[in-house]
Design a protein around this motif. Structure first.
Motif, mmCIF file in Angstrom:
data_model
loop_
_atom_site.group_PDB
_atom_site.id
_atom_site.type_symbol
_atom_site.label_atom_id
_atom_site.label_comp_id
_atom_site.label_asym_id
_atom_site.label_seq_id
_atom_site.Cartn_x
_atom_site.Cartn_y
_atom_site.Cartn_z
ATOM 1 N N ILE A 110 0.851 -1.294 0.024
ATOM 2 C CA ILE A 110 -0.014 0.351 0.228
ATOM 3 C C ILE A 110 1.043 1.121 -0.121
ATOM 4 O O ILE A 110 1.026 2.104 -0.836
ATOM 5 C CB ILE A 110 -0.745 0.317 1.269
ATOM 6 N N ARG B 185 -2.947 -5.275 -5.319
ATOM 7 C CA ARG B 185 -2.440 -3.827 -5.561
ATOM 8 C C ARG B 185 -3.240 -3.179 -6.553
ATOM 9 O O ARG B 185 -3.530 -1.514 -6.521
ATOM 10 C CB ARG B 185 -1.074 -4.055 -6.233
ATOM 11 N N VAL C 201 -6.057 -1.342 -4.850
ATOM 12 C CA VAL C 201 -6.155 -0.657 -3.583
ATOM 13 C C VAL C 201 -5.676 1.091 -5.526
ATOM 14 O O VAL C 201 -5.201 2.478 -5.149
ATOM 15 C CB VAL C 201 -4.199 -0.234 -3.085
#
Length: 577
Positions: free
Chosen positions: A26, A139, A142
């Motif tokens: 993150i 990923r 996010v």
């Protein structure tokens, strides 16, 4: 999904590594999200005005963000690898431990090749899914939400293109998954068949060469190999559509953004830097979504593997201990009371039918009968390798189901019809009977089994390496080592399932003489030769799973026609003396 929930319970010891890996990922995404904003300022403010301080400041910040993203990415890879490989190791260990708890009936549900595939190939599929899939799995959402948020700030109207493309991408992925999902199960079954053929071919390689059947075996292998090839080709024929489909949507989005964004620049509603930053977010988001689609396909395959692994982990042993199991076996007396048995509840015919038999403690009992008369089945009920379907089996005066399984099997020594030795030294194999046995005890057991005769000639004695499966010793030597191994258990009941068939009559006579000295041990001897059992206290004749006759050698020879027929046929062959 319940398959995955069960499977991923085994990743708990490495949960800390997972949390750290996700956190680092993150942070890496956040650094990457900052770079287009810095680039937008550099293009809009620094480049037109030739303002070097702004260019250097923004460029330096971009380099710092890129380096920090690289460092967090490398750290993520370390923790993710520890999590993935640790999880796979725990999963394989759990599967192997589950198989060790299986009863014979459970093992009948799975082929050996299938169990090998589930512990290797299927576990590796899950390992790869975690290893390569964790990054895009975290990923992608996010980057999607961060990218959409930043893109919306830059241009709400251009962001509508995302909202149109998303359901199209989802529909494509759903169609591909619907085609691929059933094919992954077929592919793993084909791997089972391939492994089964390889295992059988390698195990029987000497027979294949002796019968010059190498070409036929190659043909059989080609069939299962082609089956796997066809299954894989069919699977990837649909899976391969994933990349071009997503690239088509991605490039269409870019063209639309360039078209509408260029018009916004001409009308003054957007700057060049903003459009450049917007395109960076578009590429980041679409690349992440495209990677996620690949992970989704891998997860579809993982579900097939997870289902197969769950079948092993959730298989319940058929045999279980009583609520308060007895751990002491008083003696080796054995009683069968109206015992019947079938291997499968749906079988039409019993393997054993209505067996009633009393064997006193310390007696020597011979069991003979034709092939398929259920001799082995009968003795397998004593240590509860199977449970009787009807009736009661007692050892030491108690129902075998009252005993602790480990205690019962420790008290019953059985030399199986198929002699199995393990990789390692002779000493290692013999200590399976008693891990704490001294050399003196080992040699005493070897003398009783007449194994000392060839051990004296071995280059390293007890430390001689047997090779895989005991390939460095003959069949008769294997039998004697297996007998010695069982004698080291000092059991109350000793079962020989045709365990001297590969030794000469003189050696067999010596083994019988040694066994006769064990007066406190009940001995059951399954044999094909009457000479192996004629000195027994009792001889049991089985015929088609039924108790045909019980008596001494003299009694049966005088009154039983089946025994007389066997005796006369072997006497003509020069076997009984």
């Amino acid at each position: 999904m319940k398959d995955l929930r069960l499977i991923f319970r085994y990743s708990k010891p490495y949960l800390r590594d997972l949390i750290i890996a996700v956190g680092l990922l993150i942070i890496e995404c956040a650094f990457e999200m900052i770079i287009p904003v810095l680039m937008s300022t550099l293009i809009d403010e620094g480049v037109p005005a030739h303002d070097m301080p702004v260019i250097l400041r923004q460029g330096g910040l971009m380099v710092v963000c890129a380096v920090l993203a690289l460092v967090t990415g490398l750290l993520y890879a370390r923790f993710a690898a520890r999590y993935a490989n640790g999880f796979a190791a725990e999963l394989r260990l759990a599967e192997y431990a589950a198989v060790q708890k299986f009863d014979f009936a459970n093992l009948d549900h799975f082929s050996t090749a299938s169990l090998v595939t589930r512990m290797t190939t299927d576990a590796t599929v899950l390992l790869n899914a975690v290893n390569t899939g964790l990054r895009p799995l975290v990923r992608s959402p996010v980057m999607l939400f961060m990218g959409l948020g930043m893109a919306f700030i830059l241009s709400p109207r251009l962001t509508i293109i995302f909202l149109v493309a998303t359901p199209i991408l989802a529909a494509m992925l759903a169609w591909i998954v619907s085609k691929v999902a059933p094919l992954y199960g077929r592919q793993q079954s084909a791997v089972d068949h391939l492994n089964s053929r390889i295992q059988e071919g390698l195990t029987a390689i000497r027979v294949i060469k002796a019968f010059v059947r190498g070409d036929w075996e190659n043909q059989q292998f080609d069939e299962v190999n082609t089956e796997l090839s066809d299954a894989s080709t069919e699977t990837f024929r649909f899976a391969v559509l994933n990349m071009p489909s997503f690239q088509t949507v991605m490039y269409t989005c870019i063209v639309c953004i360039m078209w509408f964004g260029g018009n916004f620049i001409l009308t003054g509603n957007m700057s060049v830097g903003q459009l450049t930053a917007f395109l960076s977010y578009v590429l980041q988001v679409l690349n992440s979504v495209m990677m996620f689609s690949g992970v989704f396909l891998q997860m579809t395959r993982s579900l097939a593997s997870a289902r197969r692994i769950r079948e092993v982990l959730t298989e319940q042993p058929d045999l279980a201990n009583a609520d308060q199991p007895v751990t002491e076996i008083e003696n080796g007396a054995i009683d069968f009371e109206n015992v019947s048995f079938k291997y499968n509840a749906g079988a039409e015919k019993n393997a054993l039918s209505d067996i009633t038999l009393h064997i006193p403690a310390g007696a020597t009992v011979g069991i003979i009968g034709g092939t398929g008369s259920a001799k082995t089945t009968l003795v397998q009920l004593i240590p509860r390798l199977y449970d009787a379907t009807a009736g009661t089996v007692r050892v030491g005066g108690r129902d075998v189901r009252d005993y602790d399984l480990a205690a019962l099997r420790d008290a019953v020594g059985i030399v199986l019809q198929k002699n199995l030795l393990f990789s390692g030294t002779i000493r290692d194999n013999l200590k399976w009977g008693s891990p704490d046995a001294t050399d003196d005890q080992i040699w005493a057991a070897c003398r009783a089994a007449r194994a000392d005769e060839f051990l004296d000639r071995m280059p390293d004695g007890l430390d001689t390496d047997l090779g895989q499966g005991g390939v460095n010793v003959s069949g008769g030597q294997k039998q004697r080592l297996c007998i010695a191994r069982t004698l080291l258990k000092h059991p109350k009941v000793l079962i020989f399932d045709d365990s001297t068939s590969a030794v000469d009559t003189a050696t067999e006579s010596g083994i019988r003489h040694a066994l006769a000295q064990l007066t406190d041990v009940t001995k059951l001897i399954i044999a094909q030769r009457i000479s192996s059992v004629q000195s027994a206290d009792l001889i049991v004749i089985l015929d088609d799973g039924r108790l045909h006759a019980v008596g001494t050698h003299a009694e049966l020879l005088a009154h039983d026609t089946i025994y007389q027929e066997i005796y006369q046929s072997q006497k003509k062959g020069g076997d009984p003396q």
